[in-house]
Design a protein around this motif. Structure first.
Motif, mmCIF file in Angstrom:
data_model
loop_
_atom_site.group_PDB
_atom_site.id
_atom_site.type_symbol
_atom_site.label_atom_id
_atom_site.label_comp_id
_atom_site.label_asym_id
_atom_site.label_seq_id
_atom_site.Cartn_x
_atom_site.Cartn_y
_atom_site.Cartn_z
ATOM 1 N N LEU A 44 0.829 -1.203 0.000
ATOM 2 C CA LEU A 44 0.000 0.000 0.000
ATOM 3 C C LEU A 44 0.863 1.253 0.000
ATOM 4 O O LEU A 44 0.569 2.218 -0.714
ATOM 5 C CB LEU A 44 -0.928 -0.010 1.214
ATOM 6 C CG LEU A 44 -1.884 1.175 1.327
ATOM 7 C CD1 LEU A 44 -2.833 1.238 0.138
ATOM 8 C CD2 LEU A 44 -2.672 1.093 2.640
ATOM 9 N N LEU A 70 -7.259 5.935 -1.011
ATOM 10 C CA LEU A 70 -6.557 4.742 -0.521
ATOM 11 C C LEU A 70 -6.313 4.834 0.979
ATOM 12 O O LEU A 70 -6.563 3.870 1.725
ATOM 13 C CB LEU A 70 -5.232 4.582 -1.257
ATOM 14 C CG LEU A 70 -5.305 4.110 -2.714
ATOM 15 C CD1 LEU A 70 -3.981 4.364 -3.421
ATOM 16 C CD2 LEU A 70 -5.660 2.622 -2.778
ATOM 17 N N ARG A 71 -5.837 5.979 1.451
ATOM 18 C CA ARG A 71 -5.552 6.150 2.881
ATOM 19 C C ARG A 71 -6.831 6.068 3.709
ATOM 20 O O ARG A 71 -6.842 5.468 4.792
ATOM 21 C CB ARG A 71 -4.874 7.501 3.115
ATOM 22 C CG ARG A 71 -3.406 7.534 2.758
ATOM 23 C CD ARG A 71 -2.710 8.693 3.473
ATOM 24 N NE ARG A 71 -1.290 8.712 3.173
ATOM 25 C CZ ARG A 71 -0.737 9.421 2.210
ATOM 26 N NH1 ARG A 71 -1.507 10.166 1.411
ATOM 27 N NH2 ARG A 71 0.559 9.404 2.006
ATOM 28 N N VAL A 73 -9.627 4.455 3.089
ATOM 29 C CA VAL A 73 -10.109 3.078 3.204
ATOM 30 C C VAL A 73 -9.223 2.286 4.163
ATOM 31 O O VAL A 73 -9.721 1.538 5.023
ATOM 32 C CB VAL A 73 -10.161 2.403 1.818
ATOM 33 C CG1 VAL A 73 -10.495 0.922 1.947
ATOM 34 C CG2 VAL A 73 -11.195 3.092 0.938
ATOM 35 N N ALA A 74 -7.908 2.446 4.040
ATOM 36 C CA ALA A 74 -6.991 1.722 4.915
ATOM 37 C C ALA A 74 -7.206 2.114 6.373
ATOM 38 O O ALA A 74 -7.217 1.256 7.266
ATOM 39 C CB ALA A 74 -5.547 1.999 4.494
ATOM 40 N N CYS A 82 -12.148 -5.034 3.748
ATOM 41 C CA CYS A 82 -12.604 -3.912 2.931
ATOM 42 C C CYS A 82 -12.897 -4.442 1.534
ATOM 43 O O CYS A 82 -12.679 -5.619 1.238
ATOM 44 C CB CYS A 82 -11.583 -2.772 2.905
ATOM 45 S SG CYS A 82 -9.976 -3.218 2.195
ATOM 46 N N LEU A 120 -4.583 -3.360 -0.231
ATOM 47 C CA LEU A 120 -5.481 -3.056 0.892
ATOM 48 C C LEU A 120 -5.894 -4.309 1.658
ATOM 49 O O LEU A 120 -6.612 -4.209 2.656
ATOM 50 C CB LEU A 120 -6.743 -2.363 0.362
ATOM 51 C CG LEU A 120 -6.582 -0.920 -0.114
ATOM 52 C CD1 LEU A 120 -7.803 -0.496 -0.928
ATOM 53 C CD2 LEU A 120 -6.376 0.020 1.074
ATOM 54 N N ALA A 122 -8.004 -6.460 0.573
ATOM 55 C CA ALA A 122 -9.455 -6.408 0.426
ATOM 56 C C ALA A 122 -10.042 -7.806 0.286
ATOM 57 O O ALA A 122 -9.384 -8.738 -0.195
ATOM 58 C CB ALA A 122 -9.828 -5.579 -0.797
ATOM 59 N N SER A 197 -15.716 5.094 1.645
ATOM 60 C CA SER A 197 -14.483 4.698 2.321
ATOM 61 C C SER A 197 -14.731 4.301 3.767
ATOM 62 O O SER A 197 -13.940 3.560 4.362
ATOM 63 C CB SER A 197 -13.458 5.835 2.271
ATOM 64 O OG SER A 197 -13.983 7.005 2.864
ATOM 65 N N LEU A 207 -13.126 1.073 -1.430
ATOM 66 C CA LEU A 207 -12.403 1.936 -2.356
ATOM 67 C C LEU A 207 -13.230 2.023 -3.628
ATOM 68 O O LEU A 207 -13.313 1.066 -4.402
ATOM 69 C CB LEU A 207 -11.018 1.374 -2.656
ATOM 70 C CG LEU A 207 -10.187 2.166 -3.669
ATOM 71 C CD1 LEU A 207 -9.818 3.535 -3.124
ATOM 72 C CD2 LEU A 207 -8.925 1.389 -4.068
#
Length: 493
Positions: A44, A70-71, A73-74, A82, A120, A122, A197, A207
């Motif tokens: 990531l 991205l941040r 969601v993380a 996720c 992620l 996911a 998110s 995402l």
């Protein structure tokens, strides 16, 4: 799976998102891997560093920084589950770039989505597109190809890839409506801002970005930031996809480096500018001919020209059609495409559309249109009323001379040729309100609930207009609430 017909592709400069498409109608998995190589998983932090170095933005219209998504969601997942959601439901009749990617280059889309999902950690990748279209069949075939080949080993095999078909509507591509549809609910905006998110597919951090965005991510990871930025502008490196239609004799999806003059694109597509060029689609704005000639393809360039690049939609009007009539067609379409769940959409947008239509036949005025627009701006449950208002106000500013002809002569002398792309109209049922006059006591509640379709005479008794199918729920509510039980709803013949 190779479709019989595919969206046309042109390019200026290097082929990146469209590489290989001049030799084949669709890149299957072996052809894709020969051209782009095997996908290399990244952390990531590596992906965020890459997208920040080139300031990669979403290509769905809002141009939101992809690194921030991205941040977000993380941070929301905190190491838990996720989802990655690819928005392939354009909804916008003038856009064809996402459909082109899904039909002709589906594995590049999947490369970007899987790359993000792996970084992620996911649970799955969900790809939402229009039910019954070639794009859905193509991406389903691509998923099947990957499963059969198991090309990415254990990492990709842990990620489930799911394709969801949606009903095609203008608002189907709105983020909140898309998440609701994937979750099995009605595809309408939720009415209050809820970031995907934080809570998206199945309530998990999601995402969400559009098809081109994930394709750009795949190309960026393949080339690296330095090579990716060899074309384009220093502030907006890379290439972008444009959907060019309308008055273009050579309509196509065009890949160009940012910084390319708009006029070069129009000349390649053999497009007549005519009264103007619509930029950014039906929530966008018109550029007059003089401005269009000097405009530059980039977010910054279009902003300086008074428009917005948005999702890369370019619709030159040409010289053979009535510009005002074309805009009225679109306004009526936008009014009918609302979810009808708030006053500005349910009541305001039909009023705006009727006011613009009245201007076309010379009976209306720009003042009445502006009043109607003010009634919907910044009051909707989603951006649809504001986007429609922006389009209509831009029409008034761009076509002043045409408006003057309509007001003076009732016409500009040109027919409405249907240059602006709209989907074929389906025969929707219409309904009529009927009244039992032995019961009606002239309470007037029906006119209060349905002011666009019910008017009262001097004595307070109602008369009715035909009710379109998309308003049948509200009409039913008026029937149910009639205190004298005097109303009923019947299908018009």
């Amino acid at each position: 799976m190779i479709p019989h017909s595919v969206p046309r592709v042109l390019r200026m400069g290097p082929a990146r998102l469209t590489a290989g498409l001049d030799h084949t109608r669709r890149l299957d998995l072996p052809a894709h891997r020969t051209l782009h190589g095997d996908q290399v998983p990244r952390t990531l932090d590596d992906i965020i560093a890459l997208v920040e170095e080139v300031d990669m933005r979403g290509r769905g219209g809002a141009a939101f920084p992809f690194a921030r998504k991205l941040r977000a969601v993380a941070d929301a997942a905190r190491g838990g589950e996720c989802v990655v959601l690819v928005n392939g439901a354009e909804g916008e009749p003038a856009s064809s770039k996402d459909a082109m990617l899904l039909v002709r280059n589906p594995h590049l889309v999947l490369d970007g989505a899987v790359l993000a999902a792996e970084a992620l950690n996911a649970r799955e990748v969900v790809l939402a597109t229009v039910e019954g279209e070639v794009a859905k069949s193509s991406i389903e075939a691509a998923v099947a190809e990957r499963r059969a080949a198991n090309v990415a080993g254990a990492a990709e095999s842990r990620i489930n890839i799911r394709v969801v078909g949606l009903q095609e509507k203008f608002i189907s591509g709105e983020g909140g409506a898309l998440v609701r549809a994937v979750n099995g609910l009605e595809a309408v905006p939720p009415g209050r801002k809820r970031r995907a998110s934080t809570s998206g597919v199945d309530g998990l951090p999601t995402l969400l970005s559009n098809t081109e965005t994930f394709t750009q991510l795949a190309v960026l990871a393949e080339l690296g930031a330095e090579e990716y930025a060899r074309v384009g502008t220093s502030r907006e490196p890379g290439t972008t996809l444009l959907s060019v239609s309308g008055g273009a004799a050579n309509a196509a999806v065009v890949e160009v480096p940012t910084g390319t003059p708009l006029i070069n694109v129009l000349e390649m597509c053999e497009a007549e500018i005519g009264d103007g060029v619509l930029i950014g689609g039906y929530h966008g704005a018109w550029l007059d001919a003089e401005t269009a000639i000097s405009a530059i393809i980039s977010r910054e360039g279009m902003k300086m020209a008074g428009g917005s690049l948005g999702a890369g939609i370019i619709v030159p009007l040409g010289e053979s059609t009535c510009s005002l009539g074309e805009a009225a067609r679109v306004a009526a379409y936008l009014a009918a495409q609302s979810s009808g769940q708030c006053g500005p959409c349910r009541l305001g947008l039909p009023d705006v559309a009727r006011a613009l239509s009245a201007l076309v036949d010379g009976s209306g005025s720009t003042d009445s249109i502006r009043r109607s627009v003010r009634a919907v701006e910044r009051r909707g449950a989603c951006f649809h009323p504001d986007g429609t208002a922006k389009f209509v106000l831009s029409t008034l500013d761009a076509f002043e001379s045409d408006i003057a002809l309509h007001q003076e002569h009732g016409s500009c002398g040109r027919p409405v040729r249907g240059i602006l792309p709209l989907p074929e109209r389906e025969d929707e049922p219409e309904y009529r309100l009927e009244v039992d006059w032995t019961r009606c006591q002239g309470h007037g509640l029906c006119a209060h609930l349905l002011p666009e379709f019910v008017s009262l005479d001097d004595y307070g008794f109602p008369s009715f207009k035909t009710v379109p199918g998309w308003m049948v729920k509200e009409a039913g509510r008026a029937v149910d609430m009639c205190p004298a039980l005097a109303l009923r709803l019947a299908q018009a013949h």
